[in-house]
Design a protein around this motif. Structure first.
Motif, PDB file in Angstrom:
ATOM      1  N   LEU A   1       0.619   9.968   1.990  1.00  0.00           N
ATOM      2  CA  LEU A   1       0.289   8.992   0.949  1.00  0.00           C
ATOM      3  C   LEU A   1       1.731   8.755   0.321  1.00  0.00           C
ATOM      4  O   LEU A   1       1.763   7.411  -0.177  1.00  0.00           O
ATOM      5  N   ARG A   2       2.687   9.239  -0.005  1.00  0.00           N
ATOM      6  CA  ARG A   2       3.832   9.275  -0.469  1.00  0.00           C
ATOM      7  C   ARG A   2       4.582   8.196   0.236  1.00  0.00           C
ATOM      8  O   ARG A   2       5.267   7.440  -0.126  1.00  0.00           O
ATOM      9  N   GLU A   3       4.472   8.378   1.735  1.00  0.00           N
ATOM     10  CA  GLU A   3       5.163   7.516   2.356  1.00  0.00           C
ATOM     11  C   GLU A   3       4.563   5.945   2.289  1.00  0.00           C
ATOM     12  O   GLU A   3       5.336   4.825   2.492  1.00  0.00           O
ATOM     13  N   VAL A   4       3.392   5.779   2.359  1.00  0.00           N
ATOM     14  CA  VAL A   4       2.936   4.405   1.953  1.00  0.00           C
ATOM     15  C   VAL A   4       3.260   4.005   0.594  1.00  0.00           C
ATOM     16  O   VAL A   4       3.767   2.758   0.623  1.00  0.00           O
ATOM     17  N   LEU A   5       3.180   4.850  -0.490  1.00  0.00           N
ATOM     18  CA  LEU A   5       3.375   4.374  -1.824  1.00  0.00           C
ATOM     19  C   LEU A   5       4.862   3.704  -1.838  1.00  0.00           C
ATOM     20  O   LEU A   5       5.254   3.018  -2.509  1.00  0.00           O
ATOM     21  N   ALA A   6       5.925   4.603  -1.250  1.00  0.00           N
ATOM     22  CA  ALA A   6       7.380   4.157  -1.167  1.00  0.00           C
ATOM     23  C   ALA A   6       7.452   2.925  -0.546  1.00  0.00           C
ATOM     24  O   ALA A   6       8.433   2.158  -0.959  1.00  0.00           O
ATOM     25  N   ALA A   7       6.673   2.711   0.650  1.00  0.00           N
ATOM     26  CA  ALA A   7       6.990   1.625   1.384  1.00  0.00           C
ATOM     27  C   ALA A   7       6.649   0.490   0.531  1.00  0.00           C
ATOM     28  O   ALA A   7       7.260  -0.580   0.464  1.00  0.00           O
ATOM     29  N   ALA A   8       5.455   0.614  -0.050  1.00  0.00           N
ATOM     30  CA  ALA A   8       4.803  -0.487  -0.911  1.00  0.00           C
ATOM     31  C   ALA A   8       5.657  -0.867  -2.302  1.00  0.00           C
ATOM     32  O   ALA A   8       6.046  -2.059  -2.617  1.00  0.00           O
ATOM     33  N   ALA A   9       6.420   0.324  -2.654  1.00  0.00           N
ATOM     34  CA  ALA A   9       7.073   0.196  -3.831  1.00  0.00           C
ATOM     35  C   ALA A   9       8.226  -0.626  -3.517  1.00  0.00           C
ATOM     36  O   ALA A   9       8.996  -1.193  -4.201  1.00  0.00           O
ATOM     37  N   ALA A  10       9.005  -0.602  -2.208  1.00  0.00           N
ATOM     38  CA  ALA A  10      10.040  -0.975  -1.876  1.00  0.00           C
ATOM     39  C   ALA A  10       9.948  -2.608  -1.614  1.00  0.00           C
ATOM     40  O   ALA A  10      10.634  -3.527  -1.921  1.00  0.00           O
ATOM     41  N   ASP A  11       8.598  -2.891  -1.153  1.00  0.00           N
ATOM     42  CA  ASP A  11       8.289  -4.369  -1.044  1.00  0.00           C
ATOM     43  C   ASP A  11       8.085  -5.076  -2.428  1.00  0.00           C
ATOM     44  O   ASP A  11       8.096  -6.218  -2.526  1.00  0.00           O
ATOM     45  N   ALA A  12       7.532  -4.102  -3.442  1.00  0.00           N
ATOM     46  CA  ALA A  12       7.523  -4.727  -4.843  1.00  0.00           C
ATOM     47  C   ALA A  12       8.730  -4.793  -5.477  1.00  0.00           C
ATOM     48  O   ALA A  12       8.632  -5.322  -6.838  1.00  0.00           O
ATOM     49  N   GLY A  13       9.846  -4.407  -4.946  1.00  0.00           N
ATOM     50  CA  GLY A  13      11.098  -4.233  -5.408  1.00  0.00           C
ATOM     51  C   GLY A  13      11.388  -3.193  -6.642  1.00  0.00           C
ATOM     52  O   GLY A  13      12.050  -3.297  -7.669  1.00  0.00           O
ATOM     53  N   LEU A  14      10.517  -2.113  -6.758  1.00  0.00           N
ATOM     54  CA  LEU A  14      10.869  -0.888  -7.483  1.00  0.00           C
ATOM     55  C   LEU A  14      11.495   0.130  -6.869  1.00  0.00           C
ATOM     56  O   LEU A  14      11.733   0.277  -5.775  1.00  0.00           O
TER      57      LEU A  14
END
Length: 233
Positions: free
Chosen positions: A220-233
Protein backbone atom coordinates in the motif's frame (compact mmCIF):
# COMPACT_ATOMS: atom_id res chain seq x y z
CA UNK A 1 -18.27 28.00 2.12
CA UNK A 2 -16.07 26.82 -0.78
CA UNK A 3 -17.35 24.71 -3.66
CA UNK A 4 -16.31 21.40 -2.09
CA UNK A 5 -17.78 22.40 1.23
CA UNK A 6 -21.12 23.14 -0.40
CA UNK A 7 -20.97 19.87 -2.34
CA UNK A 8 -20.26 17.94 0.86
CA UNK A 9 -23.26 19.60 2.52
CA UNK A 10 -25.52 18.58 -0.35
CA UNK A 11 -24.21 15.01 -0.33
CA UNK A 12 -25.07 14.56 3.35
CA UNK A 13 -28.72 15.30 2.59
CA UNK A 14 -29.11 12.84 -0.28
CA UNK A 15 -31.95 10.28 -0.08
CA UNK A 16 -31.89 9.08 -3.69
CA UNK A 17 -31.49 5.33 -3.03
CA UNK A 18 -34.27 3.90 -0.81
CA UNK A 19 -32.43 0.66 0.03
CA UNK A 20 -29.34 2.51 1.16
CA UNK A 21 -31.31 5.08 3.13
CA UNK A 22 -33.18 2.32 4.96
CA UNK A 23 -30.00 0.36 5.72
CA UNK A 24 -27.81 3.24 6.90
CA UNK A 25 -30.56 4.53 9.19
CA UNK A 26 -31.36 1.07 10.56
CA UNK A 27 -27.69 0.53 11.43
CA UNK A 28 -27.61 3.94 13.10
CA UNK A 29 -30.63 3.04 15.23
CA UNK A 30 -29.61 -0.47 16.28
CA UNK A 31 -25.83 0.15 16.55
CA UNK A 32 -23.11 -2.37 17.28
CA UNK A 33 -22.78 -3.36 20.93
CA UNK A 34 -19.28 -1.86 21.18
CA UNK A 35 -20.68 1.51 20.10
CA UNK A 36 -24.00 1.33 21.90
CA UNK A 37 -23.49 4.65 23.71
CA UNK A 38 -22.46 6.54 20.58
CA UNK A 39 -24.67 8.54 18.26
CA UNK A 40 -24.19 7.30 14.70
CA UNK A 41 -23.88 9.68 11.75
CA UNK A 42 -26.33 7.57 9.71
CA UNK A 43 -26.22 9.77 6.60
CA UNK A 44 -24.24 9.87 3.34
CA UNK A 45 -20.55 10.39 4.09
CA UNK A 46 -18.87 13.18 2.09
CA UNK A 47 -15.28 13.26 0.92
CA UNK A 48 -12.50 14.22 3.31
CA UNK A 49 -9.44 16.33 2.61
CA UNK A 50 -8.32 19.77 1.42
CA UNK A 51 -9.88 21.54 -1.54
CA UNK A 52 -6.46 21.93 -3.21
CA UNK A 53 -5.67 18.19 -3.18
CA UNK A 54 -3.60 17.05 -6.15
CA UNK A 55 -4.09 13.38 -5.20
CA UNK A 56 -7.44 11.61 -4.82
CA UNK A 57 -7.96 8.26 -3.07
CA UNK A 58 -11.16 6.52 -4.20
CA UNK A 59 -12.61 3.69 -2.11
CA UNK A 60 -15.88 1.78 -2.40
CA UNK A 61 -18.44 2.99 0.17
CA UNK A 62 -18.56 3.84 3.89
CA UNK A 63 -18.48 0.96 6.36
CA UNK A 64 -21.68 0.44 8.37
CA UNK A 65 -19.91 0.89 11.72
CA UNK A 66 -17.04 3.00 10.39
CA UNK A 67 -17.85 6.03 8.24
CA UNK A 68 -21.59 5.51 8.75
CA UNK A 69 -20.90 5.85 12.49
CA UNK A 70 -18.29 8.62 12.51
CA UNK A 71 -19.29 10.67 9.47
CA UNK A 72 -15.82 10.58 7.91
CA UNK A 73 -14.47 8.35 5.16
CA UNK A 74 -12.40 5.35 6.36
CA UNK A 75 -12.69 6.49 9.97
CA UNK A 76 -13.33 4.16 12.88
CA UNK A 77 -12.90 0.79 11.13
CA UNK A 78 -10.03 -1.65 10.42
CA UNK A 79 -9.72 -0.62 6.76
CA UNK A 80 -9.21 2.98 7.79
CA UNK A 81 -6.60 1.96 10.33
CA UNK A 82 -4.52 0.42 7.55
CA UNK A 83 -5.06 3.28 5.10
CA UNK A 84 -4.28 6.15 7.46
CA UNK A 85 -1.22 4.42 8.87
CA UNK A 86 0.14 4.15 5.33
CA UNK A 87 -0.79 7.75 4.48
CA UNK A 88 1.07 8.90 7.59
CA UNK A 89 4.11 6.79 6.71
CA UNK A 90 4.43 8.47 3.29
CA UNK A 91 3.86 11.95 4.71
CA UNK A 92 0.29 12.56 3.56
CA UNK A 93 -1.50 12.47 6.95
CA UNK A 94 -0.71 14.30 10.17
CA UNK A 95 -1.26 11.20 12.32
CA UNK A 96 -1.43 7.43 11.75
CA UNK A 97 -4.92 6.90 13.18
CA UNK A 98 -8.40 8.14 12.32
CA UNK A 99 -10.96 7.49 15.04
CA UNK A 100 -13.48 10.32 14.87
CA UNK A 101 -14.37 13.36 12.77
CA UNK A 102 -13.00 15.70 15.46
CA UNK A 103 -9.71 13.93 16.24
CA UNK A 104 -7.57 16.64 14.66
CA UNK A 105 -6.36 14.55 11.72
CA UNK A 106 -5.25 16.56 8.69
CA UNK A 107 -4.42 15.35 5.21
CA UNK A 108 -1.68 16.95 3.09
CA UNK A 109 -2.41 17.27 -0.60
CA UNK A 110 -4.76 14.28 -0.67
CA UNK A 111 -8.54 13.90 -0.53
CA UNK A 112 -10.42 10.67 0.16
CA UNK A 113 -13.78 9.90 -1.46
CA UNK A 114 -15.91 7.03 -2.73
CA UNK A 115 -18.19 6.32 -5.69
CA UNK A 116 -21.00 5.41 -3.25
CA UNK A 117 -21.54 7.69 -0.26
CA UNK A 118 -23.91 5.52 1.81
CA UNK A 119 -23.07 2.32 3.67
CA UNK A 120 -24.55 -0.59 1.66
CA UNK A 121 -25.80 -3.93 3.04
CA UNK A 122 -22.99 -6.51 2.94
CA UNK A 123 -20.69 -3.80 1.55
CA UNK A 124 -22.23 -4.35 -1.89
CA UNK A 125 -23.94 -1.47 -3.66
CA UNK A 126 -26.10 -2.42 -6.63
CA UNK A 127 -25.14 -1.22 -10.12
CA UNK A 128 -28.12 1.12 -10.00
CA UNK A 129 -26.99 2.63 -6.70
CA UNK A 130 -23.48 3.04 -8.06
CA UNK A 131 -24.78 4.83 -11.14
CA UNK A 132 -27.15 7.05 -9.16
CA UNK A 133 -24.31 8.19 -6.91
CA UNK A 134 -21.94 8.90 -9.81
CA UNK A 135 -23.13 12.49 -10.22
CA UNK A 136 -21.61 13.35 -6.84
CA UNK A 137 -18.20 11.96 -7.84
CA UNK A 138 -18.37 13.76 -11.18
CA UNK A 139 -19.14 17.03 -9.41
CA UNK A 140 -16.27 16.47 -6.97
CA UNK A 141 -13.86 15.77 -9.82
CA UNK A 142 -15.02 18.92 -11.58
CA UNK A 143 -14.21 21.03 -8.52
CA UNK A 144 -10.81 19.36 -8.09
CA UNK A 145 -9.98 19.59 -11.81
CA UNK A 146 -7.67 22.64 -11.58
CA UNK A 147 -5.36 20.91 -9.10
CA UNK A 148 -5.89 17.15 -9.46
CA UNK A 149 -2.96 15.23 -10.98
CA UNK A 150 -3.24 11.63 -9.75
CA UNK A 151 -5.66 9.17 -8.17
CA UNK A 152 -5.35 5.89 -6.28
CA UNK A 153 -8.32 3.59 -6.87
CA UNK A 154 -8.87 0.99 -4.15
CA UNK A 155 -10.32 -2.20 -5.59
CA UNK A 156 -12.00 -3.33 -8.79
CA UNK A 157 -15.42 -1.93 -7.86
CA UNK A 158 -13.98 1.53 -7.31
CA UNK A 159 -12.04 1.28 -10.56
CA UNK A 160 -15.09 0.39 -12.65
CA UNK A 161 -17.24 2.98 -10.88
CA UNK A 162 -14.72 5.80 -11.17
CA UNK A 163 -13.74 5.47 -14.84
CA UNK A 164 -17.09 6.82 -16.16
CA UNK A 165 -16.83 9.73 -13.73
CA UNK A 166 -13.37 10.60 -15.01
CA UNK A 167 -14.65 10.34 -18.57
CA UNK A 168 -17.59 12.57 -17.69
CA UNK A 169 -15.36 15.30 -16.29
CA UNK A 170 -12.29 16.23 -18.31
CA UNK A 171 -10.35 13.12 -19.22
CA UNK A 172 -10.43 10.51 -21.97
CA UNK A 173 -10.69 6.87 -20.89
CA UNK A 174 -9.13 4.56 -23.52
CA UNK A 175 -11.20 1.84 -25.20
CA UNK A 176 -11.12 -0.91 -24.33
CA UNK A 177 -11.13 0.39 -20.79
CA UNK A 178 -7.91 -0.25 -18.87
CA UNK A 179 -8.26 -3.28 -16.60
CA UNK A 180 -7.87 -3.00 -12.85
CA UNK A 181 -4.85 -4.53 -11.20
CA UNK A 182 -2.71 -3.84 -8.18
CA UNK A 183 0.17 -1.61 -9.23
CA UNK A 184 -1.51 -0.64 -12.50
CA UNK A 185 -0.54 2.84 -13.72
CA UNK A 186 -2.72 4.42 -16.40
CA UNK A 187 -2.50 7.95 -17.79
CA UNK A 188 -5.74 9.59 -18.88
CA UNK A 189 -5.26 12.37 -21.41
CA UNK A 190 -7.17 15.60 -20.81
CA UNK A 191 -9.81 16.86 -23.23
CA UNK A 192 -9.76 20.43 -21.94
CA UNK A 193 -6.12 21.29 -22.51
CA UNK A 194 -5.28 20.77 -18.84
CA UNK A 195 -3.04 18.26 -17.13
CA UNK A 196 -3.52 14.53 -17.65
CA UNK A 197 -4.59 12.33 -14.76
CA UNK A 198 -2.47 9.40 -13.59
CA UNK A 199 -4.48 6.51 -12.17
CA UNK A 200 -2.93 3.96 -9.82
CA UNK A 201 -4.73 0.69 -9.07
CA UNK A 202 -4.42 -0.78 -5.58
CA UNK A 203 -6.09 -3.71 -3.87
CA UNK A 204 -8.73 -2.50 -1.44
CA UNK A 205 -7.73 -2.16 2.20
CA UNK A 206 -10.46 -4.60 3.23
CA UNK A 207 -10.01 -6.84 6.27
CA UNK A 208 -9.91 -9.91 4.03
CA UNK A 209 -7.21 -8.55 1.73
CA UNK A 210 -5.04 -7.45 4.65
CA UNK A 211 -5.60 -10.59 6.75
CA UNK A 212 -4.70 -12.90 3.87
CA UNK A 213 -1.64 -10.89 2.88
CA UNK A 214 -3.03 -10.06 -0.54
CA UNK A 215 -2.36 -6.45 0.39
CA UNK A 216 0.46 -5.72 2.80
CA UNK A 217 1.23 -2.32 4.38
CA UNK A 218 4.40 -2.19 2.27
CA UNK A 219 2.42 -2.77 -0.94
CA UNK A 220 0.00 0.00 0.00
CA UNK A 221 2.78 2.43 0.88
CA UNK A 222 4.49 1.73 -2.43
CA UNK A 223 1.37 2.64 -4.44
CA UNK A 224 0.66 5.74 -2.37
CA UNK A 225 4.24 6.94 -2.68
CA UNK A 226 4.22 6.46 -6.46
CA UNK A 227 0.92 8.31 -6.77
CA UNK A 228 2.13 11.09 -4.49
CA UNK A 229 5.17 11.55 -6.75
CA UNK A 230 2.90 11.80 -9.80
CA UNK A 231 0.81 14.35 -7.89
CA UNK A 232 3.87 16.45 -7.09
CA UNK A 233 3.66 15.81 -3.35
Amino acid sequence: MDGLGELDRRITGCRACPRLVEWREEVARTRRAAFREQTYWGRPVPGFGPSDASLLVVGLAPAAHGGNRTGRMFTGDPSGAVLFAALHEVGLASRPTSVSADDGLRLRGVRITAPVHCAPPANRPTPGERDTCRSWLTAELGLLRPVLKAAVILGGFGWQAALPAFAGTAWTVPRPRPAFGHGTRTVLAARDGGAPLVLHGCYHVSHRNVATGRLTPAMLREVLAAAAADAGL
